[in-house]
Design an enzyme around this catalytic site. Structure first.
Site, PDB file in Angstrom:
ATOM      1  N   GLU A  66     -11.777   2.505   5.350  1.00 27.71           N
ATOM      2  CA  GLU A  66     -10.704   2.432   6.346  1.00 27.71           C
ATOM      3  C   GLU A  66     -10.808   3.566   7.372  1.00 27.71           C
ATOM      4  OE1 GLU A  66      -5.868   1.803   6.556  1.00 27.71           O
ATOM      5  OE2 GLU A  66      -6.720   3.370   5.303  1.00 27.71           O
ATOM      6  N   GLU A 111       0.826  -1.208   0.000  1.00 28.66           N
ATOM      7  CA  GLU A 111       0.000   0.000   0.000  1.00 28.66           C
ATOM      8  C   GLU A 111       0.860   1.257   0.000  1.00 28.66           C
ATOM      9  OE1 GLU A 111      -3.413   2.265   2.717  1.00 28.66           O
ATOM     10  OE2 GLU A 111      -2.287   0.596   3.566  1.00 28.66           O
TER      11      GLU A 111
END
Length: 274
Positions: free
Chosen positions: A247, A148
């Site tokens: 998230e 990520e």
């Protein structure tokens, strides 16, 4: 597109709350944060994964992605001496072991800040050495390792889609894949859609939240300045059928259950706006 609940914000709640909420609010899956008290990998190794597997079965709620904490507290494979690097790599290998025991298809990591006194050549060498070891281990497990990108507020290593492309060119393994958290491109005035155009099949996963263009803060959809309704329309038109986790992290520790409900309601509404 499948929407997932991220469990970092539930660290003050019981382990069952996050499964119960994911089910009753209409989430498709859980992205499991690997921190205490619920899923710290050394704890899972010591005590087993039975409780988590029981809850997955009870609530019919899959956990396809395990996301251990790899941003410097205390593990960061980009920072410190060689012994500390090896310790962090060993830790992530343990994380993948536990992810496999949980039935996860992938483990998600990021390359955190490498410090201020290292040059780009040192950063690149350390990154590739570490990822080569981790990718090799993932291959042996038959597991995916998701890398990520972070924002420049968080890291000086992998922050853009071009950084991801460069990594994939250097380490061409099907076990190593990428993702797009929409905040890093937004704060850098980079195109979110470039991740789809440049990564193609290497784009494995997404994090979708709201934010402002001068902060890495992750906000509930609709509470920042990201053009999320239009993004959801683009994802639908492109036929994206992968996973996208909402998230929410420490901004919402006080009432994660209320905000988890609001977040998915907002994003589902945005999906229907176009």
């Amino acid at each position: 597109m499948k929407l997932g609940l991220f469990t970092s914000g539930y660290q003050r709640n019981s382990i069952e709350d996050m499964f119960a909420d994911a089910k009753r609010f209409g989430y498709d899956y859980i992205e499991l944060w690997g921190g205490r008290p619920h899923a710290f990998p050394p704890d899972l190794k010591r005590f087993g994964v039975q409780e988590l597997r029981r809850l997955m079965d009870r609530y019919d709620m899959p956990v396809p992605i395990f996301t251990p904490e790899t941003n410097a507290y205390p593990y960061n494979f980009m920072l410190g001496n060689e012994a500390q690097r090896k310790d962090s790599v060993d830790y992530i290998c343990l994380c993948m072991d536990m992810a496999v025991q949980l039935g996860c298809q992938a483990t998600l990591i990021s390359a955190a800040h490498a410090g201020y006194r290292v040059d780009q050549a040192e950063i690149w060498d350390r990154l590739l050495r570490s990822l080569a070891q981790l990718t090799s281990y993932a291959e042996k497990l038959g597991h995916k390792l998701i890398l990520e990108p972070l924002t420049p507020y968080e890291s000086n290593v992998v922050t853009t889609v071009n950084d991801l492309q460069r990594v994939f060119e250097a380490l061409p393994s099907p076990a190593l894949v990428g993702m797009c958290d929409v905040v890093p491109p937004f704060v850098q005035h980079e195109s979110i859609l470039d991740y789809f155009d440049k990564l193609g099949s290497k784009l494995y996963h997404m994090h979708i939240v709201d934010s402002y263009d001068n902060s890495d803060t992750h906000l509930i959809p609709g509470e920042g300045s990201l053009p999320l309704p239009e993004l959801m329309a683009e994802l639908r038109e492109r036929g994206y059928q992968g996973t996208a986790t909402i998230e929410l992290v420490t901004n919402y520790l006080n009432e994660p259950r209320l905000y988890a409900r609001r977040a998915i309601q907002r994003l589902r509404t945005m999906e229907e706006e176009y």
